[in-house]
Design a protein around this motif. Structure first.
Motif, PDB file in Angstrom:
ATOM      1  N   LEU A  53       5.131   0.464   5.228  1.00  0.00           N
ATOM      2  CA  LEU A  53       4.346   1.577   4.699  1.00  0.00           C
ATOM      3  C   LEU A  53       4.321   1.464   3.265  1.00  0.00           C
ATOM      4  O   LEU A  53       3.231   1.654   2.768  1.00  0.00           O
ATOM      5  N   ALA A  54       5.515   1.184   2.453  1.00  0.00           N
ATOM      6  CA  ALA A  54       5.262   1.433   0.926  1.00  0.00           C
ATOM      7  C   ALA A  54       4.392   0.013   0.476  1.00  0.00           C
ATOM      8  O   ALA A  54       3.627   0.131  -0.234  1.00  0.00           O
ATOM      9  N   VAL A  55       4.520  -1.116   1.331  1.00  0.00           N
ATOM     10  CA  VAL A  55       3.856  -2.384   0.733  1.00  0.00           C
ATOM     11  C   VAL A  55       2.404  -1.909   0.999  1.00  0.00           C
ATOM     12  O   VAL A  55       1.321  -2.750   0.377  1.00  0.00           O
ATOM     13  N   GLY A  56       2.139  -1.463   2.310  1.00  0.00           N
ATOM     14  CA  GLY A  56       0.550  -1.106   2.467  1.00  0.00           C
ATOM     15  C   GLY A  56      -0.158  -0.249   1.703  1.00  0.00           C
ATOM     16  O   GLY A  56      -1.187  -0.302   1.366  1.00  0.00           O
ATOM     17  N   VAL A  57       0.599   0.649   1.306  1.00  0.00           N
ATOM     18  CA  VAL A  57       0.114   1.759   0.277  1.00  0.00           C
ATOM     19  C   VAL A  57      -0.280   1.069  -1.035  1.00  0.00           C
ATOM     20  O   VAL A  57      -1.207   1.421  -1.530  1.00  0.00           O
ATOM     21  N   ALA A  58       0.708   0.308  -1.458  1.00  0.00           N
ATOM     22  CA  ALA A  58       0.715  -0.552  -2.893  1.00  0.00           C
ATOM     23  C   ALA A  58      -0.824  -1.467  -2.489  1.00  0.00           C
ATOM     24  O   ALA A  58      -1.347  -1.180  -3.553  1.00  0.00           O
ATOM     25  N   GLY A  59      -0.916  -1.952  -1.600  1.00  0.00           N
ATOM     26  CA  GLY A  59      -2.001  -2.925  -1.385  1.00  0.00           C
ATOM     27  C   GLY A  59      -3.352  -1.895  -1.346  1.00  0.00           C
ATOM     28  O   GLY A  59      -4.531  -2.351  -2.030  1.00  0.00           O
ATOM     29  N   PHE A  60      -3.189  -0.703  -0.683  1.00  0.00           N
ATOM     30  CA  PHE A  60      -4.434   0.155  -0.646  1.00  0.00           C
ATOM     31  C   PHE A  60      -4.724   0.392  -2.239  1.00  0.00           C
ATOM     32  O   PHE A  60      -6.109   0.462  -2.675  1.00  0.00           O
ATOM     33  N   VAL A  61      -3.670   1.169  -2.958  1.00  0.00           N
ATOM     34  CA  VAL A  61      -3.958   1.477  -4.368  1.00  0.00           C
ATOM     35  C   VAL A  61      -4.568   0.249  -5.062  1.00  0.00           C
ATOM     36  O   VAL A  61      -5.436   0.387  -5.723  1.00  0.00           O
ATOM     37  N   GLY A  62      -3.840  -1.073  -4.952  1.00  0.00           N
ATOM     38  CA  GLY A  62      -4.344  -2.222  -5.816  1.00  0.00           C
ATOM     39  C   GLY A  62      -5.701  -2.324  -5.348  1.00  0.00           C
ATOM     40  O   GLY A  62      -6.659  -2.946  -6.337  1.00  0.00           O
ATOM     41  N   ALA A  63      -6.282  -2.335  -4.209  1.00  0.00           N
ATOM     42  CA  ALA A  63      -7.505  -2.775  -3.737  1.00  0.00           C
ATOM     43  C   ALA A  63      -8.494  -1.573  -4.141  1.00  0.00           C
ATOM     44  O   ALA A  63      -9.709  -1.905  -4.551  1.00  0.00           O
ATOM     45  N   PHE A  64      -8.281  -0.133  -4.003  1.00  0.00           N
ATOM     46  CA  PHE A  64      -8.818   0.841  -4.414  1.00  0.00           C
ATOM     47  C   PHE A  64      -9.388   0.891  -5.864  1.00  0.00           C
ATOM     48  O   PHE A  64     -10.472   1.098  -6.226  1.00  0.00           O
ATOM     49  N   TRP A  65      -8.272   0.576  -6.490  1.00  0.00           N
ATOM     50  CA  TRP A  65      -8.381   0.599  -8.092  1.00  0.00           C
ATOM     51  C   TRP A  65      -8.748  -0.852  -8.582  1.00  0.00           C
ATOM     52  O   TRP A  65      -8.710  -0.985  -9.980  1.00  0.00           O
ATOM     53  N   ARG A  66      -8.684  -1.670  -7.707  1.00  0.00           N
ATOM     54  CA  ARG A  66      -8.838  -3.183  -8.219  1.00  0.00           C
ATOM     55  C   ARG A  66      -7.873  -3.695  -9.395  1.00  0.00           C
ATOM     56  O   ARG A  66      -8.342  -4.143 -10.308  1.00  0.00           O
ATOM     57  N   LEU A  67      -6.840  -3.574  -8.760  1.00  0.00           N
ATOM     58  CA  LEU A  67      -5.571  -4.112  -9.573  1.00  0.00           C
ATOM     59  C   LEU A  67      -5.065  -5.344  -9.048  1.00  0.00           C
ATOM     60  O   LEU A  67      -4.266  -5.494  -8.021  1.00  0.00           O
ATOM     61  N   PRO A  68      -5.683  -6.682  -9.474  1.00  0.00           N
ATOM     62  CA  PRO A  68      -5.269  -7.958  -8.926  1.00  0.00           C
ATOM     63  C   PRO A  68      -3.947  -8.256  -8.819  1.00  0.00           C
ATOM     64  O   PRO A  68      -3.534  -8.770  -7.907  1.00  0.00           O
ATOM     65  N   TRP A  69      -2.965  -7.742  -9.999  1.00  0.00           N
ATOM     66  CA  TRP A  69      -1.615  -8.167  -9.843  1.00  0.00           C
ATOM     67  C   TRP A  69      -0.986  -7.130  -8.670  1.00  0.00           C
ATOM     68  O   TRP A  69       0.001  -7.827  -8.277  1.00  0.00           O
ATOM     69  N   LEU A  70      -1.384  -5.989  -8.269  1.00  0.00           N
ATOM     70  CA  LEU A  70      -0.807  -5.325  -7.437  1.00  0.00           C
ATOM     71  C   LEU A  70      -1.329  -5.806  -5.983  1.00  0.00           C
ATOM     72  O   LEU A  70      -0.229  -5.741  -5.192  1.00  0.00           O
ATOM     73  N   LEU A  71      -2.374  -6.415  -5.763  1.00  0.00           N
ATOM     74  CA  LEU A  71      -2.842  -7.145  -4.652  1.00  0.00           C
ATOM     75  C   LEU A  71      -2.001  -8.126  -4.480  1.00  0.00           C
ATOM     76  O   LEU A  71      -1.509  -8.636  -3.350  1.00  0.00           O
TER      77      LEU A  71
END
Length: 270
Positions: A53-71
């Motif tokens: 759940l935590a990693v999936g949400v982090a990936g969603f946030v990284g993609a939605f706000w276009r944060l390559p390092w988080l992706l």
């Protein structure tokens, strides 16, 4: 059509949602009387579900706000989690490969033998002092009181094919001991008790019964085997689904990065 960052975000959101069945499997195990007394597998499963759940949400946030390092952190983290889920699922099926359950003459239910289970499982109940804690926990559950309420006569009990492993192994003496039925949890000892530790371990004390018997340990392991394999099946399905989503997410991320580089390249010449 090439997937953009919105597509990556959607994929990651689906990955986060896959944590629900994993967490639910751990909670379901915690709700089972035997698993609650052993308290081994449910917490690793719940922890991995929360990690998904935590990693999936982090990936969603990284993609939605276009944060390559988080992706990138998402891709690395999800790969490790998928590997951990796969290892746990394989472990469950390996340690529960052996099964017990032997038919008894003139009885519809099965009885259980501790030697039928894997050494790793047996060690979980044979650790010094461990079984004392488990049997105290089991004695506090309604497992055996339910047997008394459900099976009023010997014929009712002897024809009960649906008797659970715990009820068969912990709430009555083994059939081979030759005890005489009075109630489902009260039996008359034969004149000569068989030279079997389980036969001597039986007690009509309703807080003792056969909780000290090897048959009770075996029936607990049989219950755990059934429940753990169900949880293992959920982990297997979740692992396969996450692996597919992970592969799609890698492709979507690479496509999105390629599109972004191409867009910047074109902007540089306009």
């Amino acid at each position: 059509m090439a997937l953009n960052y919105v597509g990556v975000a959607t994929i990651n959101l689906v990955a986060a949602l896959l944590s629900i069945p994993v967490i639910a499997a751990g909670i379901w195990l915690s709700a089972q009387a035997d698993s609650a007394c052993v308290q081994f597998l449910q917490w690793p499963i719940i922890s991995l579900g929360v990690a998904v759940l935590a990693v999936g949400v982090a990936g969603f946030v990284g993609a939605f706000w276009r944060l390559p390092w988080l992706l990138l952190a998402y891709l690395v983290g999800m790969l490790l989690i998928v590997a951990a889920l796969a290892c746990l699922a394989v472990f469950i099926f390996v340690v529960t490969a052996s099964a017990s359950g032997r038919p008894t003459p003139s009885r519809a239910f099965l009885e259980y033998d501790l030697d039928d289970f894997s050494g790793w499982l047996r060690a979980r109940v044979d650790e010094p002092g461990r079984w004392d804690q488990i049997k105290t926990c089991l004695a506090a559950t309604p497992v055996c009181s339910d047997v008394n309420q459900t099976y009023a006569t010997a014929q009712d009990l002897f024809s009960a094919a649906w008797l659970t492993p715990l009820q068969s192994g912990c709430c009555k003496p083994p059939t081979r001991c030759g005890y005489t039925f009075v109630t489902a949890t009260f039996w008359i000892s034969p004149i000569s008790v068989a030279a079997d530790p389980d036969c001597a371990a039986w007690s009509n004390d309703q807080t003792q019964l056969c909780y000290s018997c090897s048959s009770c340990k075996a029936s607990l392991l049989q219950n755990l085997r059934r429940e753990w394999r169900r949880a293992g099946l959920i982990l297997t399905v979740a692992t396969v689904a996450l692996l597919a989503i992970y592969a799609l997410g890698c492709y979507a991320f690479r496509t999105a990065k390629t599109d972004e580089l191409f867009r910047r390249y074109r902007q540089g010449y306009t």
